[in-house]
Structures are given as C-alpha cells and as structure tokens.
Design a protein around this motif. Structure first.
Motif, short mmCIF file in Angstrom:
data_model
loop_
_atom_site.label_atom_id
_atom_site.label_comp_id
_atom_site.label_asym_id
_atom_site.label_seq_id
_atom_site.Cartn_x
_atom_site.Cartn_y
_atom_site.Cartn_z
N ILE A 39 86.06 39.83 92.39
CA ILE A 39 85.48 38.63 93.03
C ILE A 39 85.22 37.75 91.61
O ILE A 39 85.40 36.89 91.32
CB ILE A 39 84.38 38.28 94.29
CG1 ILE A 39 84.83 39.28 95.33
CG2 ILE A 39 83.60 37.42 93.98
CD1 ILE A 39 83.72 39.51 96.19
N SER A 78 87.98 37.64 89.00
CA SER A 78 89.25 36.73 89.43
C SER A 78 88.59 35.10 90.13
O SER A 78 89.86 33.95 90.34
CB SER A 78 89.36 37.30 91.03
OG SER A 78 89.96 38.43 90.60
N THR A 126 92.14 39.81 96.37
CA THR A 126 91.65 39.53 95.24
C THR A 126 92.35 41.21 94.86
O THR A 126 91.73 41.39 93.60
CB THR A 126 89.77 40.06 95.94
OG1 THR A 126 89.45 39.37 96.48
CG2 THR A 126 88.98 40.17 94.52
#
Length: 281
Positions: free
Chosen positions: A124, A127, A178
C-alpha cells in the motif's frame, strides 16, 4: 427544508421542496433542532441524495450515522475533504459508510489492547503513495478528536478505503488490485535487475496506470480503442527490452488471472516501462 429526522448534531434527513428525502451534513446544523424545524441552509456542507440505483446505499448511510458516535462521522468527513482536496477528485459516497465503520471499530479494538496487522502495508505504501500520506494525516485527525494514537498499519487501511472510493470498488477487489500491482512491479524489478524509486514521478504515473489496468482485469474489460497494428509493431521493434518485460507480465497475468491484454494495453504498458527504463540508463 424541514427536518424529518435528526441523526446527530451535524446530520439530518430532510424533505426538499420537490418532495425528495435527502441526508444533509454540516457543522452544528442540527444542534438544538427537532423534527419539523427548518434547516439553516447556509450551514449545509454535503447533501446525499436518494436515487433509484442507490437506495440501498442511502439506507446504509442513514443507519451508519445513527449507529456510530457523531465524532467518527465528523472524522470521516474531515478525511474525505482532505482526500478530495489532495487528490483533486470526487470520492464515492460509500466511503462515508466504510471508513466511519472502520475507524470506529479500529479505535475500539486499539482501546481494548488489540490491533490488526496490515499484511499489505508495504504494498500500500509503495503503490498508493498519495493515499498513504493522507492516511497518515488521518491518524492525526483521529488523535486530535479521540486522543488516541493508532499505529501506522491503520494509515494503510485508511489509504485502501480511499482507493476503494476512487475506483468505486469493494474492499476485496482493492486488495486484489494491490496484489496485482505488487506482482507486476516485481516482474519489472527482476527483469531489469533494478531497485524501483518510489519517489520518482514517472514511477508514480506507472503505478496509476497499473491501478486502472488491474481494475479492468478484475472487471474483465479491456482497453482496445485503436486496433493499430502498425503502432503495435513499431513499439515492439523500437522498445525491445520494455516490450519483452510486457510479454512477461502478459504471461503472468494470463496464467494467474486468465486475462489477456489487448494490443492497446501492451502498447501503453510498454511505453510506461520504456520511460522508466530510460531514466535508469
């Protein structure tokens, strides 16, 4: 507009002049008010309308606002305002339900000495850089409101809720997106034997492209606008290394997700990879 129901000091349901029931939100808008009173329209900050398509969403929102203490709705409102300002985009109204719920139960858990490990934390953070930074600022808003410092894992969870509202996807799909982004960046990293600079703007644009590519994969839609064989052949011949990496990504996605890239998608992905490759050289 006359109040139908006071949900908390900042939120009420009203009936408009057109006879439509809506939820309106604003600081102190309902303080000292009761059913039948007029609303001070100068205090309205947000209006949630009820349409044929999202009656279920409207009902869930009303239930959430009644069930969760008002300060958590206020926290969510502040985070949404911050996110929309930073990202320069409108988020789906579903975030008022999902994020309010999440923060309320996260605070309860942490207050009881329990915390939830975010297994996608690093993915997370790399990205969704902007969303993660908003998540960190959200932790400060929570601390200022309920005097509790939540761990960084929660900044990651909040970032996922923001991405969810950007893409208007459910949370499970956002987690899969993700994961796909991580898999593609790993293929890129090992193909070129490089460390990826997550602060780089070209890398940031690449990640944004992957986010929507992964969403198309999950929804089984393709980007296929041009059908330009000539451009495809030029990219394949001119950007040989980048195209070879795209083929590896294509094969991985086909094998693991049963999704085939269109030629347009291979072209766009190769162009993004080539821009990164030029910066490494």
């Amino acid at each position: 507009m006359k109040i139908l129901k006071v949900l908390n000091n900042n939120v009420v349901t009203v009936k408009t002049e057109a006879g439509e029931e809506v939820i309106i939100m604003g600081c102190g808008l309902a303080f000292g008010k009761k059913r039948g009173d007029n609303v001070d329209e100068s205090k309205i900050e947000k209006i949630f309308t009820q349409t044929r398509e999202d009656k279920n969403l409207y009902k869930k929102l009303e239930d959430t606002i009644e069930r969760i203490p008002a300060e958590y709705i206020d926290i969510t409102e502040k985070i949404v305002k911050l996110a929309e300002e930073k990202l320069q985009m409108k988020l789906s109204d579903t975030i008022y339900i999902t994020l309010s719920d999440h923060i309320y139960f996260a605070v309860k858990r942490f207050g009881d000495g329990q915390s939830l490990k975010n297994i996608l934390f690093w993915e997370i953070k790399s990205s969704y850089k902007d969303e993660y930074l908003i998540g960190q600022e959200a932790l400060k808003i929570i601390k200022d409101t309920v005097d509790l410092s939540l761990p960084d894992d929660e900044a990651g969870f909040i970032a996922l809720h923001i991405v969810n509202a950007e893409l208007n996807e459910n949370m499970m799909n956002v987690m899969i997106i993700t994961k796909i982004i991580k898999e593609i960046t790993n293929i890129l990293k090992y193909h070129f034997n490089v460390e990826l600079d997550e602060e780089n703007q070209t890398y940031y644009r690449f990640i944004v492209h992957l986010k929507f590519l992964a969403q198309r994969l999950l929804n089984n839609t393709t980007c296929n606008h041009s059908n330009d064989d000539e451009l495809f052949n030029v990219i394949r011949a001119s950007y040989k290394e980048s195209f070879a990496c795209t083929v590896k990504i294509f094969e991985h996605i086909k094998k693991n997700y049963n999704y085939s890239f269109s030629r347009d998608e291979m072209v766009y992905l190769s162009i993004h990879i080539e821009k990164l490759r030029k910066e490494w050289n």
